[in-house]
Design a protein around this motif. Structure first.
Motif, PDB file in Angstrom:
ATOM      1  N   TRP A  71      -4.600   6.053   5.934  1.00 10.92           N
ATOM      2  CA  TRP A  71      -4.013   6.127   4.589  1.00 10.92           C
ATOM      3  C   TRP A  71      -2.958   7.220   4.534  1.00 10.92           C
ATOM      4  CZ3 TRP A  71      -3.212   4.171  -0.072  1.00 10.92           C
ATOM      5  CH2 TRP A  71      -2.995   5.020  -1.156  1.00 10.92           C
ATOM      6  N   ARG A  72      -3.282   8.358   5.109  1.00  9.56           N
ATOM      7  CA  ARG A  72      -2.339   9.485   5.059  1.00  9.56           C
ATOM      8  C   ARG A  72      -1.108   9.225   5.918  1.00  9.56           C
ATOM      9  NH1 ARG A  72      -5.026  14.491   6.988  1.00  9.56           N
ATOM     10  NH2 ARG A  72      -3.097  15.462   6.332  1.00  9.56           N
ATOM     11  N   LYS A  73      -1.295   8.515   7.023  1.00 11.74           N
ATOM     12  CA  LYS A  73      -0.193   8.322   7.957  1.00 11.74           C
ATOM     13  C   LYS A  73       0.459   6.938   7.823  1.00 11.74           C
ATOM     14  CE  LYS A  73      -1.900  11.442  11.556  1.00 11.74           C
ATOM     15  NZ  LYS A  73      -0.734  12.302  11.701  1.00 11.74           N
ATOM     16  N   LEU A  74       0.132   6.214   6.766  1.00 10.15           N
ATOM     17  CA  LEU A  74       0.581   4.829   6.662  1.00 10.15           C
ATOM     18  C   LEU A  74       2.102   4.695   6.744  1.00 10.15           C
ATOM     19  CD1 LEU A  74      -0.785   2.091   6.363  1.00 10.15           C
ATOM     20  CD2 LEU A  74      -0.433   2.244   3.896  1.00 10.15           C
ATOM     21  N   ALA A 110       0.819  -1.216   0.000  1.00 11.98           N
ATOM     22  CA  ALA A 110       0.000   0.000   0.000  1.00 11.98           C
ATOM     23  C   ALA A 110       0.852   1.265   0.000  1.00 11.98           C
ATOM     24  CB  ALA A 110      -0.941  -0.001   1.199  1.00 11.98           C
ATOM     25  N   LEU A 111       2.093   1.144   0.454  1.00 12.37           N
ATOM     26  CA  LEU A 111       2.963   2.316   0.500  1.00 12.37           C
ATOM     27  C   LEU A 111       3.549   2.659  -0.864  1.00 12.37           C
ATOM     28  CD1 LEU A 111       4.792   1.747   3.901  1.00 12.37           C
ATOM     29  CD2 LEU A 111       3.337   3.677   3.282  1.00 12.37           C
ATOM     30  N   ARG A 112       3.400   1.745  -1.816  1.00 15.95           N
ATOM     31  CA  ARG A 112       3.902   2.039  -3.165  1.00 15.95           C
ATOM     32  C   ARG A 112       3.000   3.093  -3.820  1.00 15.95           C
ATOM     33  NH1 ARG A 112       4.270  -4.259  -4.948  1.00 15.95           N
ATOM     34  NH2 ARG A 112       5.874  -4.912  -3.468  1.00 15.95           N
ATOM     35  N   PHE A 144      -4.340  -1.143  -0.136  1.00 20.02           N
ATOM     36  CA  PHE A 144      -4.991  -0.483   1.007  1.00 20.02           C
ATOM     37  C   PHE A 144      -6.461  -0.860   1.072  1.00 20.02           C
ATOM     38  CE2 PHE A 144      -6.973   3.018   3.334  1.00 20.02           C
ATOM     39  CZ  PHE A 144      -6.183   3.004   4.475  1.00 20.02           C
ATOM     40  N   GLU A 145      -7.071  -1.028  -0.086  1.00 16.87           N
ATOM     41  CA  GLU A 145      -8.483  -1.440  -0.089  1.00 16.87           C
ATOM     42  C   GLU A 145      -8.634  -2.806   0.583  1.00 16.87           C
ATOM     43  OE1 GLU A 145     -10.363  -1.428  -3.911  1.00 16.87           O
ATOM     44  OE2 GLU A 145     -12.299  -2.029  -3.070  1.00 16.87           O
ATOM     45  N   GLU A 161      -3.217   1.743  -3.841  1.00 16.50           N
ATOM     46  CA  GLU A 161      -4.640   1.835  -3.443  1.00 16.50           C
ATOM     47  C   GLU A 161      -5.301   0.469  -3.312  1.00 16.50           C
ATOM     48  OE1 GLU A 161      -3.326   3.727  -5.777  1.00 16.50           O
ATOM     49  OE2 GLU A 161      -3.826   5.837  -5.389  1.00 16.50           O
ATOM     50  N   PHE A 216     -19.205  -0.366   2.404  1.00 14.28           N
ATOM     51  CA  PHE A 216     -18.440   0.605   3.190  1.00 14.28           C
ATOM     52  C   PHE A 216     -17.024   0.780   2.630  1.00 14.28           C
ATOM     53  CE2 PHE A 216     -15.447   1.600   6.583  1.00 14.28           C
ATOM     54  CZ  PHE A 216     -15.980   2.780   7.057  1.00 14.28           C
ATOM     55  N   SER A 217     -16.378  -0.325   2.261  1.00 14.37           N
ATOM     56  CA  SER A 217     -14.989  -0.233   1.775  1.00 14.37           C
ATOM     57  C   SER A 217     -14.906   0.627   0.521  1.00 14.37           C
ATOM     58  CB  SER A 217     -14.436  -1.631   1.495  1.00 14.37           C
ATOM     59  OG  SER A 217     -14.383  -2.379   2.680  1.00 14.37           O
ATOM     60  N   ASP A 245     -19.681  -5.626   5.371  1.00 18.11           N
ATOM     61  CA  ASP A 245     -19.152  -4.496   4.601  1.00 18.11           C
ATOM     62  C   ASP A 245     -20.259  -3.625   3.997  1.00 18.11           C
ATOM     63  OD1 ASP A 245     -18.017  -2.983   2.301  1.00 18.11           O
ATOM     64  OD2 ASP A 245     -16.163  -3.924   2.957  1.00 18.11           O
ATOM     65  N   ARG A 301      -1.322  11.404  -0.652  1.00 22.25           N
ATOM     66  CA  ARG A 301      -1.234  11.387   0.814  1.00 22.25           C
ATOM     67  C   ARG A 301       0.063  11.990   1.321  1.00 22.25           C
ATOM     68  NH1 ARG A 301      -0.795   4.998   1.234  1.00 22.25           N
ATOM     69  NH2 ARG A 301       0.983   4.739  -0.101  1.00 22.25           N
ATOM     70  N   GLN A 302       1.019  12.235   0.410  1.00 20.21           N
ATOM     71  CA  GLN A 302       2.307  12.769   0.850  1.00 20.21           C
ATOM     72  C   GLN A 302       2.158  14.218   1.295  1.00 20.21           C
ATOM     73  OE1 GLN A 302       4.734  10.730   1.177  1.00 20.21           O
ATOM     74  NE2 GLN A 302       3.605   9.086   0.195  1.00 20.21           N
ATOM     75  N   PHE A 341      -9.977   5.558   8.567  1.00 24.60           N
ATOM     76  CA  PHE A 341      -9.264   4.913   7.461  1.00 24.60           C
ATOM     77  C   PHE A 341      -8.554   5.947   6.586  1.00 24.60           C
ATOM     78  CE2 PHE A 341     -12.024   1.141   8.218  1.00 24.60           C
ATOM     79  CZ  PHE A 341     -11.002   0.203   8.326  1.00 24.60           C
ATOM     80  N   VAL A 342      -9.183   7.079   6.374  1.00 23.18           N
ATOM     81  CA  VAL A 342      -8.537   8.129   5.575  1.00 23.18           C
ATOM     82  C   VAL A 342      -7.269   8.613   6.282  1.00 23.18           C
ATOM     83  CG1 VAL A 342      -8.769  10.490   4.702  1.00 23.18           C
ATOM     84  CG2 VAL A 342     -10.642   8.863   4.405  1.00 23.18           C
ATOM     85  N   ALA A 363     -13.275   8.099  -0.803  1.00 26.15           N
ATOM     86  CA  ALA A 363     -12.970   9.268   0.029  1.00 26.15           C
ATOM     87  C   ALA A 363     -11.469   9.497   0.209  1.00 26.15           C
ATOM     88  CB  ALA A 363     -13.633   9.108   1.400  1.00 26.15           C
ATOM     89  N   LEU A 364     -10.641   8.544  -0.231  1.00 25.16           N
ATOM     90  CA  LEU A 364      -9.193   8.701  -0.017  1.00 25.16           C
ATOM     91  C   LEU A 364      -8.657   9.877  -0.827  1.00 25.16           C
ATOM     92  CD1 LEU A 364      -7.622   5.120  -0.059  1.00 25.16           C
ATOM     93  CD2 LEU A 364      -8.351   6.496   1.893  1.00 25.16           C
ATOM     94  N   PRO A 365      -7.793  10.684  -0.205  1.00 30.83           N
ATOM     95  CA  PRO A 365      -7.167  11.765  -0.974  1.00 30.83           C
ATOM     96  C   PRO A 365      -6.228  11.182  -2.022  1.00 30.83           C
ATOM     97  CG  PRO A 365      -6.183  11.598   1.210  1.00 30.83           C
ATOM     98  CD  PRO A 365      -7.334  10.645   1.184  1.00 30.83           C
ATOM     99  N   VAL A 385      -8.589  -2.238   4.191  1.00 27.07           N
ATOM    100  CA  VAL A 385      -9.888  -1.703   4.640  1.00 27.07           C
ATOM    101  C   VAL A 385     -10.901  -2.838   4.759  1.00 27.07           C
ATOM    102  CG1 VAL A 385     -11.808  -0.175   4.046  1.00 27.07           C
ATOM    103  CG2 VAL A 385      -9.463   0.573   3.639  1.00 27.07           C
ATOM    104  N   ARG A 386     -10.937  -3.690   3.744  1.00 30.06           N
ATOM    105  CA  ARG A 386     -11.913  -4.787   3.766  1.00 30.06           C
ATOM    106  C   ARG A 386     -11.641  -5.748   4.919  1.00 30.06           C
ATOM    107  NH1 ARG A 386     -15.225  -4.682  -0.477  1.00 30.06           N
ATOM    108  NH2 ARG A 386     -14.541  -3.570  -2.344  1.00 30.06           N
ATOM    109  N   VAL A 400     -15.053   4.201   1.476  1.00 34.04           N
ATOM    110  CA  VAL A 400     -13.769   4.687   2.004  1.00 34.04           C
ATOM    111  C   VAL A 400     -12.802   4.955   0.860  1.00 34.04           C
ATOM    112  CG1 VAL A 400     -11.721   4.021   3.319  1.00 34.04           C
ATOM    113  CG2 VAL A 400     -13.991   3.579   4.254  1.00 34.04           C
ATOM    114  N   MET A 401     -12.747   4.036  -0.100  1.00 34.33           N
ATOM    115  CA  MET A 401     -11.795   4.200  -1.191  1.00 34.33           C
ATOM    116  C   MET A 401     -12.107   5.446  -2.016  1.00 34.33           C
ATOM    117  SD  MET A 401      -9.693   1.912  -0.533  1.00 34.33           S
ATOM    118  CE  MET A 401      -8.571   2.180  -1.899  1.00 34.33           C
TER     119      MET A 401
END
Lengths: 190, 107
Positions: free
Chosen positions: A65-68, A18-20, A27-28, A24, B29-30, B26, B41-42, A61-62, B36-38, A31-32, B33-34
């Motif tokens: 994602w930002r702080k992963l 997910a850090l690549r 990361f999904e 996404e 929901f997942s 679920d 993220r950096q 979760f958002v 809503a992700l920016p 989340v699941r 969330v996806m």
């Protein structure tokens, strides 16, 4: 415990993917894998407001994602994620209390309600849990209901180990007092 | 049916666990969330120099009424680095570092 270790290894691999830049999809999957427990926890913490619990879960979760990149793998991903979840919950409670011009009741002495129960009332477990302080409810949620170790719960709740144990003990003691007039099987609420 | 007082001593933990409903299904929901992700993220890189500059300017404004600036100018004109120059430099550097740390933390 082996199963938990295996799940933690899967989480770790997913975090690395997910850090690549194209992370996404990974990361999904995270989340699941975790949304069910995250939402269940928040429903316990916030009470009956399911929409609010889901909003806070999404916010958590958002934020995750930002702080992963800050996840170092020193604890399980779940523990790290639940810490974010609890922080989001507390932030919401503080904001709500500030809007209402109140102080947030975190500890036992500020807990809503009291231990004197009208003899005519019959408290069930849910009602009794709602009468605990936020910290007692959270400590019981993680240490008892989710069977975290006290150390893991201390990480999630961001409080010292001894404080967690104290909240668990006091929460149980208060539950016993509140439930003395209740008989298992009686679902009638207050 | 037993009274809860008896049960609680032995089975309060089990009772609480039985009341935890378990994972929520679920039900989309997942995907929510996806969506809503920016996208990115950096930390936004321009934020770093901007926040450092803002912190420095704030520090400068905070010390504006102080005679220490006159002392710094005198030290510079005299070609020496004295206590005032070092103190101001350290303060500005500290403010810039704090501003950068804050912006990195906030992402």
């Amino acid at each position: 415990m082996d199963d938990r270790d295996a799940q933690a290894r899967i989480d770790l691999a997913l975090v690395a993917r997910a850090l690549r830049p194209d992370g996404e999809r990974a990361f999904e999957q995270l989340v699941r894998r975790h949304q069910g427990m995250v939402r269940a926890q928040l429903r316990r913490l916030v009470g009956d407001d399911l929409a609010l619990a889901d909003d806070l879960a999404q916010e958590s979760f958002v934020l995750a994602w930002r702080k992963l990149a800050q996840f170092r793998g020193e604890s399980r991903f779940g523990t790290w994620l639940y810490r974010i979840v609890y922080a989001c919950f507390l932030q919401h409670m503080r904001s709500r209390a500030a809007r209402a011009g109140e102080e947030l009741a975190l500890d036992e002495h500020d807990a809503r309600g009291c231990d004197r129960v009208d003899p005519g009332w019959r408290l069930d477990v849910e009602s009794a849990l709602r009468r605990l302080s936020i910290q007692q409810r959270a400590a019981l949620l993680y240490c008892v209901q989710l069977e975290f170790t006290h150390e893991e719960a201390a990480q999630v709740l961001d409080m010292p180990l001894g404080t967690v144990k104290t909240h668990v003990a006091r929460g149980k003691a208060r539950l016993r007092r509140l439930l003395q007039g209740w008989t298992p099987g009686d679902e009638r609420d207050v | 049916m037993s009274d809860f007082k008896d049960v609680s001593e032995r089975n309060l933990d089990a009772l609480l666990r039985s009341r935890f409903p378990g994972p929520v299904p679920d039900d989309g929901f997942s995907e929510r969330v996806m969506r809503a992700l920016p996208r990115n993220r950096q930390p936004r890189i321009p934020l770093l120099p901007l926040s450092a500059a803002a912190g420095t300017v704030l520090a400068w404004f905070a010390l504006l009424p102080s005679p220490i600036w006159r002392q710094v100018v005198q030290e510079w004109l005299a070609g020496s680095i004295g206590f005032a120059t070092v103190g101001i430099g350290a303060l500005l550097l500290g403010m810039a570092i704090v501003s950068c740390a804050w912006s990195l933390e906030e992402g």
